[in-house]
Design a protein around this motif. Structure first.
Motif, PDB file in Angstrom:
ATOM      1  N   ILE A  13     -12.267 -23.085  23.876  1.00 19.17           N
ATOM      2  CA  ILE A  13     -12.000 -22.659  22.498  1.00 19.17           C
ATOM      3  C   ILE A  13     -12.559 -23.677  21.516  1.00 19.17           C
ATOM      4  N   ALA A  16     -16.273 -23.236  21.126  1.00 23.05           N
ATOM      5  CA  ALA A  16     -16.630 -22.108  20.276  1.00 23.05           C
ATOM      6  C   ALA A  16     -16.456 -22.452  18.801  1.00 23.05           C
ATOM      7  N   LEU A  17     -15.388 -23.167  18.485  1.00 24.05           N
ATOM      8  CA  LEU A  17     -15.119 -23.514  17.093  1.00 24.05           C
ATOM      9  C   LEU A  17     -16.125 -24.523  16.563  1.00 24.05           C
ATOM     10  N   THR A  19     -19.258 -24.607  16.774  1.00 25.68           N
ATOM     11  CA  THR A  19     -20.562 -24.051  16.419  1.00 25.68           C
ATOM     12  C   THR A  19     -20.635 -23.572  14.985  1.00 25.68           C
ATOM     13  N   SER A  20     -19.516 -23.649  14.233  1.00 29.92           N
ATOM     14  CA  SER A  20     -19.461 -23.157  12.842  1.00 29.92           C
ATOM     15  C   SER A  20     -19.855 -21.690  12.758  1.00 29.92           C
ATOM     16  N   ALA A  21     -19.399 -20.909  13.705  1.00 31.46           N
ATOM     17  CA  ALA A  21     -19.757 -19.492  13.746  1.00 31.46           C
ATOM     18  C   ALA A  21     -19.046 -18.708  12.651  1.00 31.46           C
ATOM     19  N   ILE A  24     -16.258 -15.046  15.778  1.00 34.63           N
ATOM     20  CA  ILE A  24     -15.868 -15.647  17.059  1.00 34.63           C
ATOM     21  C   ILE A  24     -15.199 -14.588  17.915  1.00 34.63           C
ATOM     22  N   MET A  26     -12.955 -13.975  21.120  1.00 33.31           N
ATOM     23  CA  MET A  26     -12.020 -14.651  22.026  1.00 33.31           C
ATOM     24  C   MET A  26     -11.596 -13.658  23.104  1.00 33.31           C
ATOM     25  N   LEU A  48      -8.756 -19.928  10.518  1.00 36.34           N
ATOM     26  CA  LEU A  48     -10.106 -19.358  10.521  1.00 36.34           C
ATOM     27  C   LEU A  48     -10.168 -18.100   9.663  1.00 36.34           C
ATOM     28  N   ILE A  53     -13.648 -16.283   8.373  1.00 36.75           N
ATOM     29  CA  ILE A  53     -14.288 -16.081   9.680  1.00 36.75           C
ATOM     30  C   ILE A  53     -13.669 -14.851  10.348  1.00 36.75           C
ATOM     31  N   ILE A  55     -12.671 -12.548  13.554  1.00 38.10           N
ATOM     32  CA  ILE A  55     -12.243 -12.774  14.937  1.00 38.10           C
ATOM     33  C   ILE A  55     -12.199 -11.441  15.673  1.00 38.10           C
ATOM     34  N   TYR A  57     -10.696 -10.270  19.009  1.00 45.24           N
ATOM     35  CA  TYR A  57      -9.715 -10.843  19.929  1.00 45.24           C
ATOM     36  C   TYR A  57      -9.425  -9.829  21.038  1.00 45.24           C
TER      37      TYR A  57
END
Length: 369
Positions: A13, A16-17, A19-21, A24, A26, A48, A53, A55, A57
């Motif tokens: 996790i 993944a965080l 990378t400044s995506a 994301i 999950m 996030l 951002i 997500i 999930y």
């Protein structure tokens, strides 16, 4: 590689965080996390979201879906079923979309729970490991689904591994069908008729780079031995094909690598291998961990079918709805000991509150005055 499963998950996790995506994904991020680690992850997700951002999930845990999701899209058998807005979420509707049947049939029991006259399959007395486990004793009957419940670290898996001979015990005795039993290794347990499904199928269960057929037949290779050191591959392939059909394992071929399967189908492969040994007692450690709701339903039906055939089942689960829905009786562990037993009676089902009171010690401590 030196980290626990939960710690490895947190490292993934964090990667993944880092990378400044802007988006994301999950995929089952809490499968190996403790409750505290899960709460921390949810705090990160909230932060996030506040930063804009997005997500995606993926989870099979309904409580996470209800807590986190703004919208829920459901897939079944590789197809899109539909999307629900948060205001429209309810358990019955969501599960119906996921498994294609009503929620009332999800935990359906067709086997008859054992009565007091049912024969004891496995008797465990005074089982200890010299550390966490202390004087654990219980009886498991033929045709019974007995659940081991408790908080993380309570000793459930440790007890199962002692029974199976995977770890060395400092004290304790076993009886199988009324006869004393000495088990010093998993091989001896299997030969006696006790099978164990590990909670960590990828590290301790499956041979991911080997075929599905080889994985299913791994426990019964001696059946296919022929003179001169040859093996009867035809019999092995026939056995694998039957298991794939019986357990509805979704694969293009029995020769495909086990690592190519989804989590639910990998679990079914392990169950197929276990059943080929024709066990009298089956120990299932988190049998539905990391599998989707559809696979869960199929595994529940398989457990019910095995109990109906008279096989004794000891099931470890951290999901209380699963424990309530599948088990005939529940033993609750706390701090390496069996803290108590929760049973159902006519008109009075198993209750989550009783299990949690025993698991946390609240039943003994009572309210603060």
């Amino acid at each position: 590689s030196s980290l626990s499963l939960g710690e490895r998950q947190l490292v993934e996790i964090a990667r993944a965080l880092s990378t400044s995506a802007r988006i994301i994904v999950m995929d089952e991020p809490t499968t190996s996390l403790t409750s505290r680690e899960t709460d921390r992850l949810f705090e990160v997700i909230a932060t996030l979201k506040a930063q804009g951002i997005a997500i995606i999930y993926i989870s099979h845990r309904m409580e996470e879906v209800y807590q986190l999701a703004d919208r829920v899209s459901v897939l079944r058998d590789s197809g899109y079923v539909g999307t629900l807005e948060r205001a429209d979420l309810n358990a019955s509707r969501l599960v119906s979309m996921m498994v294609g049947r009503d929620l009332s049939a999800f935990y359906k029991k067709d086997h008859r729970p054992p009565d007091s006259q049912r024969r004891v399959a496995l008797s465990v007395r005074g089982m200890s490991d010299g550390g966490l486990l202390k004087d654990c004793s219980f009886d498991l009957h033929h045709g019974e689904v007995l659940a081991l419940a408790g908080l993380v670290g309570s000793g459930r898996t440790e007890l199962a591994r002692l029974i199976f001979g995977a770890d060395r015990r400092s004290a304790g005795e076993l009886e199988l069908d009324g006869k004393p039993l000495t088990i010093a290794s998993p091989r001896e347990a299997l030969e006696a008729g006790i099978a164990y499904l590990t909670e960590d199928r990828k590290e301790l269960g499956l041979f991911l780079d080997m075929s599905i057929s080889d994985n299913i037949n791994m426990g019964v290779l001696a059946k296919d031995a022929r003179a001169g050191g040859f093996r009867d591959f035809t019999a092995a392939d026939r056995r694998a094909a039957k298991a794939i059909a019986d357990l509805s394992i979704r694969t293009r071929s029995a020769q495909a690598n086990a690592g190519s399967l989804s989590g639910g189908n990998q679990q079914k492969v392990l169950l197929a291998r276990l059943l080929e040994t024709e066990p009298k007692v089956v120990i299932l450690d988190e049998p539905t961990r990391g599998v989707d709701v559809g696979a869960k339903s199929e595994i529940y039906r398989l457990i019910d079918s095995l109990a109906g055939r008279g096989i004794a089942i000891l099931m470890i689960s951290s999901e209380l709805p699963e424990v309530i829905g599948v088990a005939d009786r529940v033993l609750v562990m706390r701090d390496g000991a069996i803290a108590g037993e929760v049973t159902a009676s006519e008109g009075r089902p198993l209750r989550q509150e009783e299990i949690m009171e025993l698991a946390t010690g609240a039943a003994q401590e009572g309210p603060t005055r």
